[in-house]
Design an enzyme around this catalytic site. Structure first.
Site, PDB file in Angstrom:
ATOM      1  N   ARG A  95       0.873  -1.397   0.075  1.00  0.00           N
ATOM      2  CA  ARG A  95      -0.093  -0.094   0.148  1.00  0.00           C
ATOM      3  C   ARG A  95       0.764   1.085  -0.164  1.00  0.00           C
ATOM      4  NH1 ARG A  95      -5.491  -1.635   2.290  1.00  0.00           N
ATOM      5  NH2 ARG A  95      -5.901   0.517   2.265  1.00  0.00           N
ATOM      6  N   TYR A 104       0.799   4.245  -2.586  1.00  0.00           N
ATOM      7  CA  TYR A 104      -0.512   5.269  -2.583  1.00  0.00           C
ATOM      8  C   TYR A 104      -0.136   6.062  -0.961  1.00  0.00           C
ATOM      9  CZ  TYR A 104      -5.256   6.560  -1.996  1.00  0.00           C
ATOM     10  OH  TYR A 104      -6.418   7.467  -1.660  1.00  0.00           O
ATOM     11  N   ASP A 105       0.046   5.299   0.124  1.00  0.00           N
ATOM     12  CA  ASP A 105       0.239   5.969   1.238  1.00  0.00           C
ATOM     13  C   ASP A 105       1.332   7.032   1.407  1.00  0.00           C
ATOM     14  OD1 ASP A 105      -1.742   4.038   1.473  1.00  0.00           O
ATOM     15  OD2 ASP A 105      -0.717   3.054   3.516  1.00  0.00           O
ATOM     16  N   GLU A 106       2.571   6.469   0.966  1.00  0.00           N
ATOM     17  CA  GLU A 106       3.748   7.506   0.845  1.00  0.00           C
ATOM     18  C   GLU A 106       3.623   8.461  -0.193  1.00  0.00           C
ATOM     19  OE1 GLU A 106       5.395   7.428   3.414  1.00  0.00           O
ATOM     20  OE2 GLU A 106       5.996   5.422   4.261  1.00  0.00           O
ATOM     21  N   VAL A 142     -17.296  -1.283  -0.815  1.00  0.00           N
ATOM     22  CA  VAL A 142     -18.893  -0.878  -1.136  1.00  0.00           C
ATOM     23  C   VAL A 142     -19.273  -1.495  -2.474  1.00  0.00           C
ATOM     24  CG1 VAL A 142     -20.736   0.929  -1.058  1.00  0.00           C
ATOM     25  CG2 VAL A 142     -18.878   0.923   0.600  1.00  0.00           C
ATOM     26  N   SER A 143     -18.559  -0.847  -3.596  1.00  0.00           N
ATOM     27  CA  SER A 143     -18.905  -1.239  -4.821  1.00  0.00           C
ATOM     28  C   SER A 143     -18.837  -2.804  -5.170  1.00  0.00           C
ATOM     29  CB  SER A 143     -17.967  -0.533  -6.034  1.00  0.00           C
ATOM     30  OG  SER A 143     -16.683  -0.372  -5.377  1.00  0.00           O
ATOM     31  N   PHE A 166     -19.412  -5.147  -2.846  1.00  0.00           N
ATOM     32  CA  PHE A 166     -20.484  -5.966  -2.187  1.00  0.00           C
ATOM     33  C   PHE A 166     -21.820  -5.630  -3.015  1.00  0.00           C
ATOM     34  CE2 PHE A 166     -18.769  -6.216   2.615  1.00  0.00           C
ATOM     35  CZ  PHE A 166     -17.730  -6.897   2.183  1.00  0.00           C
ATOM     36  N   THR A 225     -12.699  -2.565  10.650  1.00  0.00           N
ATOM     37  CA  THR A 225     -13.612  -1.668  10.535  1.00  0.00           C
ATOM     38  C   THR A 225     -13.135  -0.606   9.511  1.00  0.00           C
ATOM     39  OG1 THR A 225     -12.756  -0.159  12.147  1.00  0.00           O
ATOM     40  CG2 THR A 225     -14.292  -1.974  12.810  1.00  0.00           C
TER      41      THR A 225
HETATM   42  P1  NAD Z   1     -11.190   7.625  -8.823  1.00  0.00           P
HETATM   43  O1  NAD Z   1     -10.153   6.611  -9.164  1.00  0.00           O
HETATM   44  O2  NAD Z   1     -12.644   7.420  -9.251  1.00  0.00           O
HETATM   45  O3  NAD Z   1     -10.661   9.162  -9.414  1.00  0.00           O
HETATM   46  C1  NAD Z   1      -9.185   9.637  -9.855  1.00  0.00           C
HETATM   47  C2  NAD Z   1      -9.285  10.138 -10.744  1.00  0.00           C
HETATM   48  O4  NAD Z   1      -7.877  10.647 -11.180  1.00  0.00           O
HETATM   49  C3  NAD Z   1      -9.836   9.428 -12.161  1.00  0.00           C
HETATM   50  O5  NAD Z   1     -10.643  10.242 -12.954  1.00  0.00           O
HETATM   51  C4  NAD Z   1      -8.371   8.917 -12.976  1.00  0.00           C
HETATM   52  O6  NAD Z   1      -8.586   8.592 -14.112  1.00  0.00           O
HETATM   53  C5  NAD Z   1      -7.563  10.254 -12.517  1.00  0.00           C
HETATM   54  N1  NAD Z   1      -6.301  10.192 -12.780  1.00  0.00           N
HETATM   55  C6  NAD Z   1      -5.439   8.941 -12.090  1.00  0.00           C
HETATM   56  N2  NAD Z   1      -4.067   9.148 -12.282  1.00  0.00           N
HETATM   57  C7  NAD Z   1      -4.063  10.274 -13.185  1.00  0.00           C
HETATM   58  C8  NAD Z   1      -3.021  10.929 -13.668  1.00  0.00           C
HETATM   59  N3  NAD Z   1      -1.746  10.633 -13.657  1.00  0.00           N
HETATM   60  N4  NAD Z   1      -3.112  12.230 -14.427  1.00  0.00           N
HETATM   61  C9  NAD Z   1      -4.391  12.659 -14.661  1.00  0.00           C
HETATM   62  N5  NAD Z   1      -5.272  11.990 -13.953  1.00  0.00           N
HETATM   63  C10 NAD Z   1      -5.147  10.925 -13.271  1.00  0.00           C
HETATM   64  O7  NAD Z   1     -11.063   7.928  -7.381  1.00  0.00           O
HETATM   65  P2  NAD Z   1     -11.930   8.866  -6.412  1.00  0.00           P
HETATM   66  O8  NAD Z   1     -12.399   7.944  -5.317  1.00  0.00           O
HETATM   67  O9  NAD Z   1     -12.627   9.819  -7.009  1.00  0.00           O
HETATM   68  O10 NAD Z   1     -10.612   9.633  -5.537  1.00  0.00           O
HETATM   69  C11 NAD Z   1     -10.334  11.100  -6.020  1.00  0.00           C
HETATM   70  C12 NAD Z   1      -9.345  11.481  -5.070  1.00  0.00           C
HETATM   71  O11 NAD Z   1      -9.556  11.357  -3.698  1.00  0.00           O
HETATM   72  C13 NAD Z   1      -7.957  10.539  -5.138  1.00  0.00           C
HETATM   73  O12 NAD Z   1      -6.824  11.447  -4.930  1.00  0.00           O
HETATM   74  C14 NAD Z   1      -8.142   9.842  -4.062  1.00  0.00           C
HETATM   75  O13 NAD Z   1      -6.737   9.252  -3.480  1.00  0.00           O
HETATM   76  C15 NAD Z   1      -8.767  10.482  -2.881  1.00  0.00           C
HETATM   77  N6  NAD Z   1      -9.406   9.751  -1.900  1.00  0.00           N
HETATM   78  C16 NAD Z   1     -10.671   9.086  -2.294  1.00  0.00           C
HETATM   79  C17 NAD Z   1     -11.270   8.565  -1.293  1.00  0.00           C
HETATM   80  C18 NAD Z   1     -12.466   7.688  -1.171  1.00  0.00           C
HETATM   81  O14 NAD Z   1     -12.945   7.038  -0.598  1.00  0.00           O
HETATM   82  N7  NAD Z   1     -13.205   8.051  -2.342  1.00  0.00           N
HETATM   83  C19 NAD Z   1     -10.497   8.360   0.065  1.00  0.00           C
HETATM   84  C20 NAD Z   1      -9.395   9.067   0.322  1.00  0.00           C
HETATM   85  C21 NAD Z   1      -8.652   9.796  -0.654  1.00  0.00           C
HETATM   86  N1  UDP Z   2     -12.627  -5.707   1.398  1.00  0.00           N
HETATM   87  C1  UDP Z   2     -13.543  -6.892   1.641  1.00  0.00           C
HETATM   88  N2  UDP Z   2     -14.048  -7.300   0.457  1.00  0.00           N
HETATM   89  C2  UDP Z   2     -13.768  -6.750  -0.764  1.00  0.00           C
HETATM   90  C3  UDP Z   2     -13.166  -5.523  -0.794  1.00  0.00           C
HETATM   91  C4  UDP Z   2     -12.655  -5.086   0.296  1.00  0.00           C
HETATM   92  O1  UDP Z   2     -13.578  -7.569   2.738  1.00  0.00           O
HETATM   93  O2  UDP Z   2     -14.301  -7.474  -1.632  1.00  0.00           O
HETATM   94  C5  UDP Z   2     -12.120  -5.091   2.841  1.00  0.00           C
HETATM   95  C6  UDP Z   2     -10.605  -4.778   2.607  1.00  0.00           C
HETATM   96  O3  UDP Z   2      -9.877  -5.611   2.968  1.00  0.00           O
HETATM   97  C7  UDP Z   2     -10.589  -3.699   3.789  1.00  0.00           C
HETATM   98  C8  UDP Z   2     -12.018  -3.039   3.669  1.00  0.00           C
HETATM   99  O4  UDP Z   2     -12.890  -3.978   3.003  1.00  0.00           O
HETATM  100  O5  UDP Z   2     -10.485  -4.089   4.886  1.00  0.00           O
HETATM  101  C9  UDP Z   2     -12.007  -1.707   2.975  1.00  0.00           C
HETATM  102  O6  UDP Z   2     -11.549  -1.837   1.700  1.00  0.00           O
HETATM  103  P1  UDP Z   2     -11.444  -0.879   0.543  1.00  0.00           P
HETATM  104  O7  UDP Z   2     -10.511  -1.360  -0.606  1.00  0.00           O
HETATM  105  O8  UDP Z   2     -12.864  -0.378   0.090  1.00  0.00           O
HETATM  106  O9  UDP Z   2     -10.648   0.439   1.012  1.00  0.00           O
HETATM  107  P2  UDP Z   2      -9.286   0.711   2.156  1.00  0.00           P
HETATM  108  O10 UDP Z   2      -8.785  -0.680   2.349  1.00  0.00           O
HETATM  109  O11 UDP Z   2      -8.594   1.204   1.325  1.00  0.00           O
HETATM  110  O12 UDP Z   2      -9.737   1.267   3.212  1.00  0.00           O
END
Ligand code: NAD
Ligand code: UDP
Length: 311
Positions: free
Chosen positions: A140, A143-145, A186-187, A189, A208
């Site tokens: 991970r 993404y995280d770093e 979520v998607s 499930f 959780t």
């Molecule tokens: P998403 O994957 O639907 O959207 C990301 C968008 O960025 C996509 O349209 C993708 O095509 C575009 N993209 C990716 N790499 C690119 C690049 N190199 N150049 C130009 N465009 C690029 O995800 P999301 O859920 O809409 O997330 C949007 C932002 O919010 C992200 O930065 C994500 O890390 C952050 N975020 C989302 C969540 C969440 O739960 N949805 C949680 C934490 C952080």
């Molecule tokens: N997860 C799961 N089933 C799936 C997809 C994810 O049990 O089909 C778990 C995953 O291991 C994590 C949690 O659901 O513990 C949330 O995962 P998600 O990928 O949505 O987000 P993140 O782990 O980045 O918070």
């Protein structure tokens, strides 16, 4: 204002484009369509205040703008782990290019950071001053770093160059326009339940997460971006905390059908628990989520039902 949204064709970005156009702003949506889709913003293409630019944030870009929201980055673990080197580049180079632009044109820059900066947290719920527990060499980490480094860049451009910044730490958010094969829980499930397939629980399902509905999140974004001085980081998320078993049960209740649960191995470094402390958002932005998980699942299930029926 003229506002640039990187990642604007993605799940969150498309909702933000819509919200800002509705407020009367000009919106430039920049996206490379890695996980974004034209169908997410197709309904906006006829709007004279909307522009779509296919571009990758790892390459520099220039626009005359007042604000930039930097959302470009794949957010689901399978997508960001697909090409991990590119994921880190997207976060780091994307931040540098947004901040360089903001510095040049004196725009306010907003970073979509994440609860992942807390890693597998040792304190619960997570407050903004918690420094996190991230494995820098795990699967991970790209993404995280990458997101942690982007935060560093935002604060260094702020201190060194006076760039006006806003940083939000987003906790798991869901809603219409997520991809059906996105891989997030979520998607996954909902799509599995609608197809009558078994729901895939990773590990024992006792880990959780706290799930925020997209409309609540976007409201938090706009309030933070337009706050006169608060740089953040600010946690935005719904403190309602659920195990994956509870989420599965709720989805099955909403969708109906005959799906059962199937247990699969837990991916590496999967955080055991996550819940935002939103005191700062409440006190400084007057923000708190309004949509419960049960209520937010309704439109989300309907969106996927329609999408799957279209084939
Ligand atoms: P998403 O994957 O639907 O959207 C990301 C968008 O960025 C996509 O349209 C993708 O095509 C575009 N993209 C990716 N790499 C690119 C690049 N190199 N150049 C130009 N465009 C690029 O995800 P999301 O859920 O809409 O997330 C949007 C932002 O919010 C992200 O930065 C994500 O890390 C952050 N975020 C989302 C969540 C969440 O739960 N949805 C949680 C934490 C952080
Ligand atoms: N997860 C799961 N089933 C799936 C997809 C994810 O049990 O089909 C778990 C995953 O291991 C994590 C949690 O659901 O513990 C949330 O995962 P998600 O990928 O949505 O987000 P993140 O782990 O980045 O918070």
């Amino acid at each position: 204002m003229r506002i640039l949204i990187t990642g604007g064709a993605g799940f969150l970005g498309s909702h933000l484009c819509e919200r800002l156009l509705n407020e009367g702003h000009e919106v430039i949506c920049l996206d490379n369509f890695f996980t974004g889709r034209k169908r997410n913003i197709a309904h906006l293409l006829g709007n004279p205040y909307f522009e779509l630019v296919r571009h990758d944030v790892t390459e520099p870009f220039k626009f005359e703008i007042d604000q930039v929201y930097n959302l470009a980055c794949p957010a689901s673990p399978p997508h960001y782990q697909h090409n991990p080197i590119k994921t880190t580049k997207t976060s780091v180079m994307g931040a540098i290019h947004c901040l360089g632009l903001a510095k040049r044109v004196k725009a306010r820059a907003f970073q979509a950071s994440t609860s992942e900066v807390y890693g597998d947290p040792e304190i619960h719920p997570q407050t903004e001053d918690y420094k996190g527990s991230v494995n820098p060499i795990g699967i991970r980490a790209c993404y995280d770093e990458g997101k942690r480094c982007a935060e560093t860049l935002f604060f260094d451009y702020h201190r060194q160059n006076g760039v006006d910044i806003r940083v939000v730490r987003i906790f798991n958010t869901y809603g219409p326009r997520m991809l059906p094969d996105d891989g997030r829980v979520v998607s996954n499930f909902i799509v599995q339940a609608l197809r009558g397939e078994d729901l895939t629980i990773y590990g024992d399902g006792t880990q959780t997460r706290s799930f925020c509905y997209v409309d609540d999140l976007i409201e938090g974004f706009v309030r933070l971006m337009n706050h006169p001085e608060l740089t953040g980081p600010v946690n935005i998320g719904n403190p309602g905390e659920f195990t994956m078993l509870e989420l599965a049960e709720l989805v099955l209740k909403k969708v109906g059908g005959k799906s059962k649960l199937t247990f699969m191995p837990l991916p590496g470094d999967d955080p055991k628990q996550r819940q935002p402390d939103i005191t700062l958002a409440k006190e400084s932005l007057g923000w708190e989520p309004k949509v419960s998980l049960e209520a937010g699942l309704e439109p989300t299930v309907e969106y996927f039902r329609t999408l799957l029926a279209e084939g």
